[in-house]
Design a protein around this motif. Structure first.
Motif, PDB file in Angstrom:
ATOM      1  N   ASP A   1      63.057 -25.980  38.130  1.00 19.02           N
ATOM      2  CA  ASP A   1      62.455 -26.095  36.809  1.00 19.02           C
ATOM      3  C   ASP A   1      63.117 -25.078  35.895  1.00 19.02           C
ATOM      4  OD1 ASP A   1      60.747 -26.715  34.715  1.00 19.02           O
ATOM      5  OD2 ASP A   1      59.268 -25.227  35.334  1.00 19.02           O
TER       6      ASP A   1
ATOM      7  N   THR B   1      47.939 -26.887  27.708  1.00 21.34           N
ATOM      8  CA  THR B   1      49.103 -27.074  26.848  1.00 21.34           C
ATOM      9  C   THR B   1      50.020 -28.165  27.384  1.00 21.34           C
ATOM     10  OG1 THR B   1      49.055 -24.775  26.125  1.00 21.34           O
ATOM     11  CG2 THR B   1      51.152 -25.935  25.881  1.00 21.34           C
ATOM     12  N   ARG B   2      50.240 -28.188  28.686  1.00 21.84           N
ATOM     13  CA  ARG B   2      51.107 -29.214  29.281  1.00 21.84           C
ATOM     14  C   ARG B   2      50.589 -30.608  29.019  1.00 21.84           C
ATOM     15  NH1 ARG B   2      51.468 -25.373  34.486  1.00 21.84           N
ATOM     16  NH2 ARG B   2      53.276 -24.142  33.838  1.00 21.84           N
TER      17      ARG B   2
ATOM     18  N   SER C   1      57.418 -22.827  31.694  1.00 26.21           N
ATOM     19  CA  SER C   1      58.010 -23.218  32.965  1.00 26.21           C
ATOM     20  C   SER C   1      56.957 -23.291  34.057  1.00 26.21           C
ATOM     21  CB  SER C   1      59.076 -22.212  33.370  1.00 26.21           C
ATOM     22  OG  SER C   1      59.473 -22.406  34.718  1.00 26.21           O
ATOM     23  N   TYR C   2      57.176 -24.207  34.982  1.00 28.47           N
ATOM     24  CA  TYR C   2      56.284 -24.317  36.135  1.00 28.47           C
ATOM     25  C   TYR C   2      56.535 -23.229  37.151  1.00 28.47           C
ATOM     26  CZ  TYR C   2      54.543 -28.886  34.695  1.00 28.47           C
ATOM     27  OH  TYR C   2      53.932 -29.900  34.003  1.00 28.47           O
TER      28      TYR C   2
ATOM     29  N   ALA D   1      55.180 -26.526  26.695  1.00 28.44           N
ATOM     30  CA  ALA D   1      54.701 -26.081  27.994  1.00 28.44           C
ATOM     31  C   ALA D   1      55.628 -25.029  28.588  1.00 28.44           C
ATOM     32  CB  ALA D   1      54.583 -27.253  28.952  1.00 28.44           C
TER      33      ALA D   1
ATOM     34  N   ASP E   1      47.782 -22.824  30.175  1.00 28.08           N
ATOM     35  CA  ASP E   1      49.070 -23.503  30.272  1.00 28.08           C
ATOM     36  C   ASP E   1      48.906 -24.953  30.712  1.00 28.08           C
ATOM     37  OD1 ASP E   1      50.340 -21.180  29.528  1.00 28.08           O
ATOM     38  OD2 ASP E   1      50.880 -20.597  31.566  1.00 28.08           O
ATOM     39  N   TYR E   2      47.964 -25.209  31.615  1.00 28.17           N
ATOM     40  CA  TYR E   2      47.753 -26.589  32.049  1.00 28.17           C
ATOM     41  C   TYR E   2      47.207 -27.453  30.916  1.00 28.17           C
ATOM     42  CZ  TYR E   2      48.809 -25.502  36.904  1.00 28.17           C
ATOM     43  OH  TYR E   2      49.452 -25.133  38.068  1.00 28.17           O
TER      44      TYR E   2
ATOM     45  N   PRO F   1      53.662 -31.275  25.852  1.00 32.60           N
ATOM     46  CA  PRO F   1      54.619 -30.902  26.902  1.00 32.60           C
ATOM     47  C   PRO F   1      55.816 -30.113  26.395  1.00 32.60           C
ATOM     48  CG  PRO F   1      53.928 -33.180  27.151  1.00 32.60           C
ATOM     49  CD  PRO F   1      53.382 -32.719  25.838  1.00 32.60           C
TER      50      PRO F   1
END
Length: 224
Positions: free
Chosen positions: A223, A207-208, A217-218, A215, A204-205, A212
């Motif tokens: 968020d 991908t962010r 959700s955090y 991405a 996921d990091y 973005p």
């Protein structure tokens, strides 16, 4: 005062390094890796520049053995240094200078190199290589397992206080750069716990950074 592993995943091409020491923040000085190029640990009276230079040499096409040969021939104070390396083809090579501290040893195989100094016994690196060969799955899981095997084999002569793991894969930055810079308990167990938290979020990091809009959700308040 240090034991470490540098390794390549033959299935994915991911590189990783894990290291532990009685000194603080060992991974900040010793761990070096570059996606598509190779991985290096520079330790024992550490010169971090050797790790950077080794990766530059491998980026120019030098194999791990050729890289170690160049460092030996052209770098000062190599009698004090340990340098472990694995290149993009899985070749491994190690330099251990005769003035490495205390009981020191090294061991290597295809896709892996391990070494240490001020060890409890000279068998530790060989046990680490065996543990890597016997492991499977994500490279991060394998590196953590090897570090635990090193402890079980005796580890450092005294207690270790810091540990770290760096993984690189496809992008220009580390996809994981986890550090326990000081622990009064066991930094390798702390690193294992940190990896358990980080591993499910690793992709996921990436991908962010790359997209973005895609991405997830955090997972923090606010968020949506």
């Amino acid at each position: 005062m240090t034991f470490s592993i540098v390794a390549r995943c033959a299935d994915t091409g991911m590189f990783g390094v894990a290291v532990s020491s009685s000194s603080p923040a060992v991974a900040a000085r010793c761990a070096h890796a570059r996606a598509g190029v190779g991985v290096v640990a520079s330790q024992n009276v550490t010169d971090p520049a050797l790790g950077i230079r080794a990766l530059d040499l491998m980026a120019l096409g030098a194999s791990a053995p050729q890289t170690i040969d160049v460092l030996r021939a052209s770098s000062g104070h190599m009698e004090y240094r340990q340098v472990l390396s694995v290149d993009c083809k899985g070749n491994s090579a190690i330099h251990s200078g005769p003035r490495a501290l205390g009981t020191w040893a090294e061991a290597k195989g295809q896709d892996v190199a391990c070494g240490g100094n001020l060890l409890a016994n000279p068998d530790v690196p060989a046990r680490m290589v065996e543990a890597f060969a016997a492991s499977s799955g994500h490279l991060g899981d394998r590196l953590v397992a090897v570090m635990k095997a090193a402890l079980a084999a005796g580890g450092e002569a005294g207690p270790v206080r810091s540990a770290g793991m760096k993984l690189v894969d496809q992008v220009s930055w580390p996809v994981a750069d986890l550090r326990v810079d000081w622990s009064e308990n066991c930094p390798i167990e702390d690193l294992s716990s940190l990896w358990t938290i980080y591993k499910p979020q690793l992709a996921d990091y990436v991908t962010r950074a790359l997209d973005p809009s895609a991405a997830p959700s955090y997972g923090v308040p606010g968020d949506e």
